[in-house]
Design a protein around this motif. Sequence first.
Motif, PDB file in Angstrom:
ATOM      1  N   GLY A 115       0.786  -1.268  -0.070  1.00  0.00           N
ATOM      2  CA  GLY A 115       0.081  -0.002  -0.037  1.00  0.00           C
ATOM      3  C   GLY A 115       0.681   1.212   0.006  1.00  0.00           C
ATOM      4  N   GLN A 116       1.988   1.253   0.238  1.00  0.00           N
ATOM      5  CA  GLN A 116       3.107   2.498  -0.035  1.00  0.00           C
ATOM      6  C   GLN A 116       3.823   2.651  -1.084  1.00  0.00           C
ATOM      7  OE1 GLN A 116       3.055   4.498   2.685  1.00  0.00           O
ATOM      8  NE2 GLN A 116       1.482   3.060   3.381  1.00  0.00           N
ATOM      9  N   PRO A 117       3.661   3.776  -1.755  1.00  0.00           N
ATOM     10  CA  PRO A 117       4.292   3.800  -3.301  1.00  0.00           C
ATOM     11  C   PRO A 117       5.847   3.541  -2.986  1.00  0.00           C
ATOM     12  CG  PRO A 117       3.049   5.855  -2.641  1.00  0.00           C
ATOM     13  CD  PRO A 117       3.001   4.989  -1.499  1.00  0.00           C
ATOM     14  N   VAL A 118       6.266   2.880  -3.995  1.00  0.00           N
ATOM     15  CA  VAL A 118       7.765   2.385  -3.974  1.00  0.00           C
ATOM     16  C   VAL A 118       8.497   2.880  -5.220  1.00  0.00           C
ATOM     17  CG1 VAL A 118       7.786   0.578  -2.151  1.00  0.00           C
ATOM     18  CG2 VAL A 118       7.299  -0.015  -4.638  1.00  0.00           C
ATOM     19  N   ALA A 119       7.656   3.119  -6.501  1.00  0.00           N
ATOM     20  CA  ALA A 119       8.387   3.317  -7.680  1.00  0.00           C
ATOM     21  C   ALA A 119       7.406   4.064  -8.501  1.00  0.00           C
ATOM     22  CB  ALA A 119       8.825   2.180  -8.341  1.00  0.00           C
ATOM     23  N   ARG A 120       7.836   4.893  -9.307  1.00  0.00           N
ATOM     24  CA  ARG A 120       7.243   5.717 -10.171  1.00  0.00           C
ATOM     25  C   ARG A 120       7.962   5.520 -11.636  1.00  0.00           C
ATOM     26  NH1 ARG A 120       7.106  11.988  -9.433  1.00  0.00           N
ATOM     27  NH2 ARG A 120       9.306  11.530  -9.703  1.00  0.00           N
ATOM     28  N   VAL A 121       7.049   4.931 -12.637  1.00  0.00           N
ATOM     29  CA  VAL A 121       7.706   4.655 -13.763  1.00  0.00           C
ATOM     30  C   VAL A 121       6.808   5.230 -15.147  1.00  0.00           C
ATOM     31  CG1 VAL A 121       6.235   2.800 -14.014  1.00  0.00           C
ATOM     32  CG2 VAL A 121       8.591   2.720 -15.286  1.00  0.00           C
ATOM     33  N   SER A 122       7.986   5.749 -15.975  1.00  0.00           N
ATOM     34  CA  SER A 122       7.301   5.960 -17.338  1.00  0.00           C
ATOM     35  C   SER A 122       8.359   5.397 -18.346  1.00  0.00           C
ATOM     36  CB  SER A 122       7.580   7.560 -17.642  1.00  0.00           C
ATOM     37  OG  SER A 122       8.776   8.064 -17.586  1.00  0.00           O
ATOM     38  N   GLY A 123       7.508   5.292 -19.566  1.00  0.00           N
ATOM     39  CA  GLY A 123       8.518   4.271 -20.618  1.00  0.00           C
ATOM     40  C   GLY A 123       7.557   4.654 -22.292  1.00  0.00           C
ATOM     41  N   VAL A 124       8.642   4.384 -23.016  1.00  0.00           N
ATOM     42  CA  VAL A 124       8.398   4.643 -24.333  1.00  0.00           C
ATOM     43  C   VAL A 124       8.728   3.144 -24.977  1.00  0.00           C
ATOM     44  CG1 VAL A 124       8.854   5.654 -26.560  1.00  0.00           C
ATOM     45  CG2 VAL A 124       8.960   7.102 -24.273  1.00  0.00           C
ATOM     46  N   PHE A 125       7.605   2.629 -25.727  1.00  0.00           N
ATOM     47  CA  PHE A 125       7.670   1.245 -26.428  1.00  0.00           C
ATOM     48  C   PHE A 125       7.427   1.333 -27.668  1.00  0.00           C
ATOM     49  CE2 PHE A 125       6.717   1.176 -21.971  1.00  0.00           C
ATOM     50  CZ  PHE A 125       7.551   0.214 -21.374  1.00  0.00           C
ATOM     51  N   LYS A 126       8.200   0.627 -28.562  1.00  0.00           N
ATOM     52  CA  LYS A 126       8.005   0.467 -29.907  1.00  0.00           C
ATOM     53  C   LYS A 126       6.833  -0.393 -30.138  1.00  0.00           C
ATOM     54  CE  LYS A 126       9.524   0.448 -34.510  1.00  0.00           C
ATOM     55  NZ  LYS A 126       8.764   1.310 -35.296  1.00  0.00           N
ATOM     56  N   ILE A 127       6.050   0.056 -31.132  1.00  0.00           N
ATOM     57  CA  ILE A 127       4.762  -0.751 -31.639  1.00  0.00           C
ATOM     58  C   ILE A 127       5.452  -1.555 -32.908  1.00  0.00           C
ATOM     59  CG2 ILE A 127       2.471  -0.997 -32.377  1.00  0.00           C
ATOM     60  CD1 ILE A 127       2.064   1.665 -31.117  1.00  0.00           C
ATOM     61  N   GLY A 128       5.710  -2.813 -32.437  1.00  0.00           N
ATOM     62  CA  GLY A 128       6.184  -3.755 -33.659  1.00  0.00           C
ATOM     63  C   GLY A 128       5.096  -4.399 -34.161  1.00  0.00           C
ATOM     64  N   ALA A 129       5.395  -5.069 -35.242  1.00  0.00           N
ATOM     65  CA  ALA A 129       4.613  -5.746 -36.093  1.00  0.00           C
ATOM     66  C   ALA A 129       3.848  -7.069 -35.323  1.00  0.00           C
ATOM     67  CB  ALA A 129       5.421  -6.619 -37.295  1.00  0.00           C
ATOM     68  N   ALA A 130       2.857  -7.479 -35.765  1.00  0.00           N
ATOM     69  CA  ALA A 130       1.928  -8.504 -35.154  1.00  0.00           C
ATOM     70  C   ALA A 130       2.763  -9.912 -35.304  1.00  0.00           C
ATOM     71  CB  ALA A 130       0.738  -8.674 -35.856  1.00  0.00           C
ATOM     72  N   ALA A 131       2.997 -10.342 -34.024  1.00  0.00           N
ATOM     73  CA  ALA A 131       3.867 -11.601 -33.813  1.00  0.00           C
ATOM     74  C   ALA A 131       3.034 -12.980 -34.455  1.00  0.00           C
ATOM     75  CB  ALA A 131       4.238 -11.935 -32.545  1.00  0.00           C
ATOM     76  N   PRO A 132       3.585 -13.822 -35.338  1.00  0.00           N
ATOM     77  CA  PRO A 132       2.902 -14.805 -35.890  1.00  0.00           C
ATOM     78  C   PRO A 132       2.674 -15.867 -34.909  1.00  0.00           C
ATOM     79  CG  PRO A 132       5.224 -14.978 -36.589  1.00  0.00           C
ATOM     80  CD  PRO A 132       4.963 -13.747 -35.820  1.00  0.00           C
ATOM     81  N   ALA A 133       1.364 -16.357 -34.903  1.00  0.00           N
ATOM     82  CA  ALA A 133       0.897 -17.546 -33.955  1.00  0.00           C
ATOM     83  C   ALA A 133       1.255 -17.450 -32.491  1.00  0.00           C
ATOM     84  CB  ALA A 133       1.262 -18.880 -34.609  1.00  0.00           C
ATOM     85  N   ARG A 134       1.278 -16.132 -32.054  1.00  0.00           N
ATOM     86  CA  ARG A 134       1.681 -16.123 -30.558  1.00  0.00           C
ATOM     87  C   ARG A 134       0.690 -14.836 -29.845  1.00  0.00           C
ATOM     88  NH1 ARG A 134       7.585 -15.367 -28.616  1.00  0.00           N
ATOM     89  NH2 ARG A 134       6.313 -15.519 -26.894  1.00  0.00           N
ATOM     90  N   ALA A 135       0.280 -15.361 -28.863  1.00  0.00           N
ATOM     91  CA  ALA A 135      -0.875 -14.610 -28.045  1.00  0.00           C
ATOM     92  C   ALA A 135      -0.121 -13.585 -27.106  1.00  0.00           C
ATOM     93  CB  ALA A 135      -1.878 -15.266 -27.319  1.00  0.00           C
ATOM     94  N   ASP A 136       1.190 -14.038 -26.927  1.00  0.00           N
ATOM     95  CA  ASP A 136       2.002 -13.294 -25.716  1.00  0.00           C
ATOM     96  C   ASP A 136       3.134 -12.322 -26.022  1.00  0.00           C
ATOM     97  OD1 ASP A 136       4.263 -15.783 -24.391  1.00  0.00           O
ATOM     98  OD2 ASP A 136       3.678 -15.098 -26.384  1.00  0.00           O
ATOM     99  N   ALA A 137       2.887 -11.518 -27.190  1.00  0.00           N
ATOM    100  CA  ALA A 137       3.716 -10.854 -27.822  1.00  0.00           C
ATOM    101  C   ALA A 137       4.079  -9.827 -26.817  1.00  0.00           C
ATOM    102  CB  ALA A 137       3.159 -10.255 -29.169  1.00  0.00           C
ATOM    103  N   ALA A 138       3.413  -9.292 -25.858  1.00  0.00           N
ATOM    104  CA  ALA A 138       3.919  -8.004 -25.110  1.00  0.00           C
ATOM    105  C   ALA A 138       4.932  -8.611 -24.457  1.00  0.00           C
ATOM    106  CB  ALA A 138       2.764  -7.519 -24.221  1.00  0.00           C
ATOM    107  N   GLY A 139       5.294  -9.620 -24.033  1.00  0.00           N
ATOM    108  CA  GLY A 139       6.449  -9.770 -23.160  1.00  0.00           C
ATOM    109  C   GLY A 139       7.642 -10.355 -24.004  1.00  0.00           C
TER     110      GLY A 139
END
Length: 148
Positions: free
Chosen positions: A124-148
């Motif tokens: 319940g106590q704040p420990v980290a503040r984060v910001s980021g920029v991510f490249k939007i890549g092409a669709a991964a073939p036959a995979r549902a877990d491309a974000a990771g």
Amino acid sequence: MSASPPPEGFELMRIGGEFVIANGPILQRGAGDHFQLGFRVERRHTNSMGICHGGMMATFCDMLLPVTAFMRTESLHGRFLPTVSLQIDYLAPAPLGAWVQGEAQVLRMTRTLLFMQGLVSADGQPVARVSGVFKIGAAAPARADAAG
């Protein structure tokens, strides 16, 4: 030390790869605007001071942002979202046994880039503040877990 169960509704994260499996477990709860990720700080996640290692917190933050975008934004489903930049402000320690959880939001999305921010808390106590920029890549073939 016996680990306490996670808060109600958290279940194993459904996306990610071998790195996340080796360093997790990372759990997820909710959907849409109420999506969260979390993990329990285990001894293997700690530094010599017995608190969550900054590298583990960075790993968690680097999953929190793109996985949240992936889960909230239908147009990102099946796309790989590699990290372009990640900024973390460590606000306080997360001790051994603490429940760490985070929430994030998409700030802006262009045709090729995703801008996000998030807040991580431990028991319940704040420990980290984060910001980021991510490249939007092409669709991964036959995979549902491309974000990771």
